[in-house]
Design a protein around this motif. Sequence first.
Motif, mmCIF file in Angstrom:
data_model
loop_
_atom_site.group_PDB
_atom_site.id
_atom_site.type_symbol
_atom_site.label_atom_id
_atom_site.label_comp_id
_atom_site.label_asym_id
_atom_site.label_seq_id
_atom_site.Cartn_x
_atom_site.Cartn_y
_atom_site.Cartn_z
ATOM 1 N N LEU A 85 0.854 -1.186 0.000
ATOM 2 C CA LEU A 85 0.000 0.000 0.000
ATOM 3 C C LEU A 85 0.893 1.240 0.000
ATOM 4 O O LEU A 85 1.650 1.459 0.945
ATOM 5 C CB LEU A 85 -0.892 0.014 1.245
ATOM 6 N N PRO A 86 0.831 2.058 -1.066
ATOM 7 C CA PRO A 86 1.634 3.283 -1.057
ATOM 8 C C PRO A 86 0.986 4.303 -0.118
ATOM 9 O O PRO A 86 -0.221 4.524 -0.168
ATOM 10 C CB PRO A 86 1.586 3.764 -2.507
ATOM 11 N N VAL A 87 1.797 4.886 0.763
ATOM 12 C CA VAL A 87 1.299 5.884 1.709
ATOM 13 C C VAL A 87 2.132 7.145 1.543
ATOM 14 O O VAL A 87 3.353 7.102 1.603
ATOM 15 C CB VAL A 87 1.401 5.383 3.168
ATOM 16 N N GLN A 88 1.440 8.251 1.298
ATOM 17 C CA GLN A 88 2.075 9.570 1.271
ATOM 18 C C GLN A 88 1.213 10.455 2.141
ATOM 19 O O GLN A 88 0.019 10.613 1.876
ATOM 20 C CB GLN A 88 2.119 10.142 -0.140
ATOM 21 N N LEU A 89 1.800 11.001 3.186
ATOM 22 C CA LEU A 89 0.995 11.861 4.030
ATOM 23 C C LEU A 89 1.769 13.088 4.442
ATOM 24 O O LEU A 89 2.991 13.102 4.479
ATOM 25 C CB LEU A 89 0.446 11.097 5.239
ATOM 26 N N SER A 90 0.994 14.106 4.704
ATOM 27 C CA SER A 90 1.533 15.369 5.175
ATOM 28 C C SER A 90 0.662 15.790 6.345
ATOM 29 O O SER A 90 -0.557 15.864 6.216
ATOM 30 C CB SER A 90 1.473 16.410 4.053
ATOM 31 N N LEU A 134 -2.918 3.048 8.517
ATOM 32 C CA LEU A 134 -3.251 1.659 8.172
ATOM 33 C C LEU A 134 -4.751 1.521 7.962
ATOM 34 O O LEU A 134 -5.543 1.966 8.797
ATOM 35 C CB LEU A 134 -2.823 0.702 9.292
ATOM 36 N N PRO A 135 -5.167 0.881 6.874
ATOM 37 C CA PRO A 135 -6.603 0.671 6.667
ATOM 38 C C PRO A 135 -7.138 -0.382 7.640
ATOM 39 O O PRO A 135 -6.417 -1.302 8.018
ATOM 40 C CB PRO A 135 -6.697 0.172 5.221
ATOM 41 N N VAL A 136 -8.396 -0.221 8.051
ATOM 42 C CA VAL A 136 -9.013 -1.196 8.945
ATOM 43 C C VAL A 136 -9.110 -2.549 8.241
ATOM 44 O O VAL A 136 -8.820 -3.587 8.817
ATOM 45 C CB VAL A 136 -10.416 -0.711 9.396
ATOM 46 N N VAL A 137 -9.527 -2.520 6.973
ATOM 47 C CA VAL A 137 -9.625 -3.736 6.164
ATOM 48 C C VAL A 137 -8.781 -3.520 4.903
ATOM 49 O O VAL A 137 -9.230 -2.877 3.965
ATOM 50 C CB VAL A 137 -11.088 -4.048 5.782
#
Length: 175
Positions: A85-90, A134-137
């Motif tokens: 899962l690609p994650v990019q957050l600010s 993180l996604p719940v599902v």
Amino acid sequence: MSSPSNSRVPEAVDAWRMVAARKVFEGRIPLAAMARLRDGLVDAEGEVGYTMEFGTDALGVAFVELQVEAGLPLECQRSLRRFVLPVQLSQRLGLIRDEADEVALPPGYEALLVADDGMLKPAELVEDELILALPVVPVSADVEEVEREFAPTAEEVAQASPFAALAGLKKGHSP
């Protein structure tokens, strides 16, 4: 603004001194080093890139702005296969000394309660944000939706009925 520090980020920093110095850190952390995050991952292959900028905004609010980029290895709950899962957050975190100060933060800020000694652990901040991402599902984007409906058979319906079980008991114990 100071230039980013690519040297090893200290385990803990004094938040208020970093704000005063407008310190910027950037670096990489292996997923394997994040024990709490690993519990939600299928394995710990990969690393996290981040930039952490301390400062104050035009209103004088002390903040740390966090940019995080990672590929999190998860298990798809549809296909039961590993995917990344690609994650990019600010995230802009308003530094507060007391929970009551949270109401004074401008819109767009998340509160970060700083301990009395002023110390923050940069790696823990990065890990906290990834845990929240993180996604719940977890479901891989490339898995097709299951369109077909599976109707239960008459036998399955009978087995699922609590009264069917009672009827079976009654038949076995007739006077």
